[in-house]
Scaffold this motif. Structure first.
Motif, PDB file in Angstrom:
ATOM      1  N   VAL A 137     -57.526   9.357 -53.701  1.00 22.30           N
ATOM      2  CA  VAL A 137     -58.504  10.618 -53.181  1.00 22.30           C
ATOM      3  C   VAL A 137     -59.566  10.464 -54.215  1.00 22.30           C
ATOM      4  O   VAL A 137     -59.561  10.684 -55.407  1.00 22.30           O
ATOM      5  N   THR A 138     -60.859  10.187 -53.650  1.00 25.24           N
ATOM      6  CA  THR A 138     -61.986  10.413 -54.513  1.00 25.24           C
ATOM      7  C   THR A 138     -62.409  11.837 -54.133  1.00 25.24           C
ATOM      8  O   THR A 138     -62.236  12.557 -53.171  1.00 25.24           O
ATOM      9  N   PRO A 139     -63.335  12.359 -55.051  1.00 24.92           N
ATOM     10  CA  PRO A 139     -63.672  13.673 -55.122  1.00 24.92           C
ATOM     11  C   PRO A 139     -65.036  13.892 -54.160  1.00 24.92           C
ATOM     12  O   PRO A 139     -65.624  13.018 -54.098  1.00 24.92           O
ATOM     13  N   SER A 140     -65.343  15.113 -53.615  1.00 24.40           N
ATOM     14  CA  SER A 140     -66.216  15.005 -52.751  1.00 24.40           C
ATOM     15  C   SER A 140     -67.828  15.501 -53.526  1.00 24.40           C
ATOM     16  O   SER A 140     -68.659  15.104 -53.048  1.00 24.40           O
ATOM     17  N   ASP A 141     -67.449  15.716 -54.934  1.00 25.97           N
ATOM     18  CA  ASP A 141     -68.362  15.885 -55.787  1.00 25.97           C
ATOM     19  C   ASP A 141     -68.326  14.612 -56.616  1.00 25.97           C
ATOM     20  O   ASP A 141     -67.308  14.424 -57.227  1.00 25.97           O
ATOM     21  N   PRO A 142     -69.401  13.641 -56.860  1.00 24.99           N
ATOM     22  CA  PRO A 142     -69.277  12.516 -57.610  1.00 24.99           C
ATOM     23  C   PRO A 142     -68.678  12.812 -59.199  1.00 24.99           C
ATOM     24  O   PRO A 142     -68.090  11.842 -59.789  1.00 24.99           O
ATOM     25  N   MET A 143     -68.998  14.004 -59.641  1.00 26.11           N
ATOM     26  CA  MET A 143     -68.437  14.242 -60.962  1.00 26.11           C
ATOM     27  C   MET A 143     -67.245  14.971 -61.062  1.00 26.11           C
ATOM     28  O   MET A 143     -66.707  15.518 -62.193  1.00 26.11           O
ATOM     29  N   GLY A 144     -66.609  14.954 -60.056  1.00 26.13           N
ATOM     30  CA  GLY A 144     -64.919  15.767 -59.646  1.00 26.13           C
ATOM     31  C   GLY A 144     -64.004  14.768 -60.205  1.00 26.13           C
ATOM     32  O   GLY A 144     -64.411  13.631 -60.810  1.00 26.13           O
ATOM     33  N   THR A 145     -62.729  14.877 -59.741  1.00 28.14           N
ATOM     34  CA  THR A 145     -61.403  13.969 -60.189  1.00 28.14           C
ATOM     35  C   THR A 145     -61.047  13.319 -59.138  1.00 28.14           C
ATOM     36  O   THR A 145     -60.727  13.438 -58.110  1.00 28.14           O
ATOM     37  N   THR A 146     -60.953  12.132 -59.503  1.00 32.73           N
ATOM     38  CA  THR A 146     -60.094  11.168 -58.504  1.00 32.73           C
ATOM     39  C   THR A 146     -58.602  10.995 -58.876  1.00 32.73           C
ATOM     40  O   THR A 146     -58.224  11.018 -59.967  1.00 32.73           O
ATOM     41  N   MET A 147     -57.901  10.863 -58.008  1.00 32.72           N
ATOM     42  CA  MET A 147     -56.323  10.888 -57.940  1.00 32.72           C
ATOM     43  C   MET A 147     -56.013   9.733 -57.089  1.00 32.72           C
ATOM     44  O   MET A 147     -56.293   9.263 -56.091  1.00 32.72           O
TER      45      MET A 147
END
Ligand SMILES: Cc1cc2nc3c(=O)[nH]c(=O)nc-3n(C[C@H](O)[C@H](O)[C@H](O)COP(=O)(O)OP(=O)(O)OC[C@H]3O[C@@H](n4cnc5c(N)ncnc54)[C@H](O)[C@@H]3O)c2cc1C
Length: 446
Positions: free
Chosen positions: A288-298
């Motif tokens: 899961v990539t974050p919808s905001d590029p500065m968010g968190t990838t899991m």
């Protein structure tokens, strides 16, 4: 006489988790004494190993040597999140939308994936390390959900398919109730990045390519028709040289003051036992990539990829000196733990087995540096945080340039502008880190 001296050699902070969970590698064979090669590649990440493979195709029988400062899969290649993305995914934008020709970028990224797929088949790389499973862009808030809807419309206008998942489907996939929705796109290849690059290196060795680890290049000198490549314990004379060192291009005095040297951080759980997996729920593999590029990838990986584990990636810091500090790591580890606990309250407080920093670089205008720097010296660098695909492309392209070949890849990258000059230090650094923190805060739950 043209001479480039490396002012900095890479230094890593924390273990490369993806590599640590695989069996140990054979000992390094550093370059010792005087040697010669027809073609030399500096750097054994995605770009360097792809360049070496492309050279084996374009110049069969040529003597090819790869020089790596550290070990294969111990640099950013073993520290990234492993999303080899086909769609535009511009990290410097607010929403990943590409500034240029999206269709051309998609076609190029798919060429990189095809190149990787062929390598997996030819070198017998474990298919679990190159999984064409697609990925999900997760949305935790209403605004991120709206964002995903508009992204889906944009993709449809490009003729690309995607599927919106609701909260229930996200929970069934990940075991987490954190996500309001997600946008599944099928074209991303999910790598076990260390496994994939190690597989590339092993295949190249079997094809006769000499790979010298623990061989940091300290200088490059043009003498007559050849380049003299110096390391602390050896000297290699090569007709053509490819620099595939990403941000360390600047350490050689090239593109100085034009590259944003960033560190990103990631952590990995221990192997989850049966009881923990039952509490977690969800599927054994997802990203899961974050919808905001500065968010968190899991990411969740399974036993075929190095164990049933969850990988978290968040936080970014600008470090023009190309060294992340222990304080950066400590802060990132705290933030990552919080992000993990928020997503998986059923596993909250779980101690991470590995946490690490990884170096990457961006240019302000999103361009790479893939061109002939001097006669016989080509670069495949500056991947803008998308190195699994773009590093593959710039490596392939640099090899093509070195062999006098042209392709859609060489045409695309040689037509790009130079990286834009950065504002002067130290204000730029302080300002950029403040902006990064603010963007991180604004990304909130994403
Ligand atoms: C936490 C994190 C998550 C990421 N997630 C993703 C993702 O999901 N998808 C994606 O596409 N990208 C991701 N990235 C970015 C990606 O890892 C990089 O873009 C990619 O590794 C760049 O590939 P490269 O081959 O150009 O450079 P690198 O992988 O950095 O390889 C360059 C190599 O050159 C060597 N080198 C440098 N100087 C010298 C020298 N003087 N002599 C000899 N060798 C030298 C280095 O040791 C290194 O091994 C992530 C990065 C990080 C840190």
């Amino acid at each position: 006489m043209t001479r480039f001296r490396a002012r900095r050699i890479p230094r890593q902070l924390g273990p490369a988790g993806w590599n640590a969970i695989l069996p140990a590698q054979a000992p390094a064979t550093p370059l010792k004494g005087a040697a010669t090669a027809d073609l030399a590649v500096i750097g054994a990440g995605f770009a360097g190993l792809s360049a070496a493979r492309r050279l084996t195709q374009l110049a069969p029988g040529a003597r090819i040597a790869v020089l790596e400062a550290g070990h294969v899969a111990e640099g950013a290649a073993g520290r990234n999140s492993g999303f080899m993305i086909d769609l535009p995914h511009e990290l410097t934008s607010e929403d990943y939308a590409g500034a240029g020709d999206d269709r051309a970028v998609i076609a190029l990224n798919r060429m990189a994936q095809d190149f990787g797929r062929d390598a997996v088949a030819e070198y017998g790389i474990d298919p679990a390390f190159f999984d064409p499973a697609g990925k999900v862009n997760g949305a935790a808030s209403e605004s991120a959900h709206a964002h995903n809807e508009s992204y889906a419309t944009h993709l449809a206008s490009l003729g690309e398919t995607s599927e919106l998942l609701d909260a229930q489907a996200m929970r069934a996939l990940t075991g987490s109730a954190h996500y309001r929705s997600g946008l599944y796109t099928p074209g991303t290849v999910m790598l076990q990045p260390a496994g994939y690059v190690r597989g590339l290196a092993d295949g190249l060795r079997r094809a006769g390519v000499a790979i010298h680890e623990e061989s940091p290049v300290t200088g490059l000198t043009r003498q007559g028709d050849a380049w003299q490549v110096e390391t602390p314990s050896g000297r290699l004379s090569a007709g053509k040289v490819i620099l595939a060192v990403n941000g360390h291009l600047e350490s050689f005095g090239i593109a100085r003051g034009r590259l944003m040297q960033l560190f990103l951080f990631a952590s990995m759980t221990p192997e989850l036992d049966a009881g923990t997996l039952a509490r977690l729920g969800g599927q054994p593999r997802w990203g899961v990539t974050p919808s905001d590029p500065m968010g968190t990838t899991m990411r969740r990986i399974d036993s075929a990829q190095g164990g049933n584990r969850i990988v978290t990636r968040t936080c970014a810091v600008l470090r023009p000196g190309m060294r992340a500090a222990r304080a950066d790591m400590a802060r990132a580890a705290r933030v990552m733990q919080r992000k993990f606990d928020q997503r998986f309250p059923q596993l909250a407080g779980m101690q991470m087995e590995y946490a690490w920093a990884g170096h990457l670089c961006l240019s302000l205008n999103g361009v790479s540096v893939m061109r002939e720097i001097e006669p016989g010296l080509c670069a495949g660098c500056v991947q803008n945080g998308l190195g699994t695909a773009r590093g593959t492309l710039t490596g392939m392209g640099a090899a093509e340039l070195a062999c006098g070949a042209t392709s859609a890849i060489t045409r695309h990258f040689t037509a790009q502008a130079e990286p834009k000059r950065l504002p002067p230090r130290p204000f730029a650094e302080i300002g950029a880190n403040a902006v990064l923190r603010w963007k991180e805060w604004r990304a909130g739950a994403e």
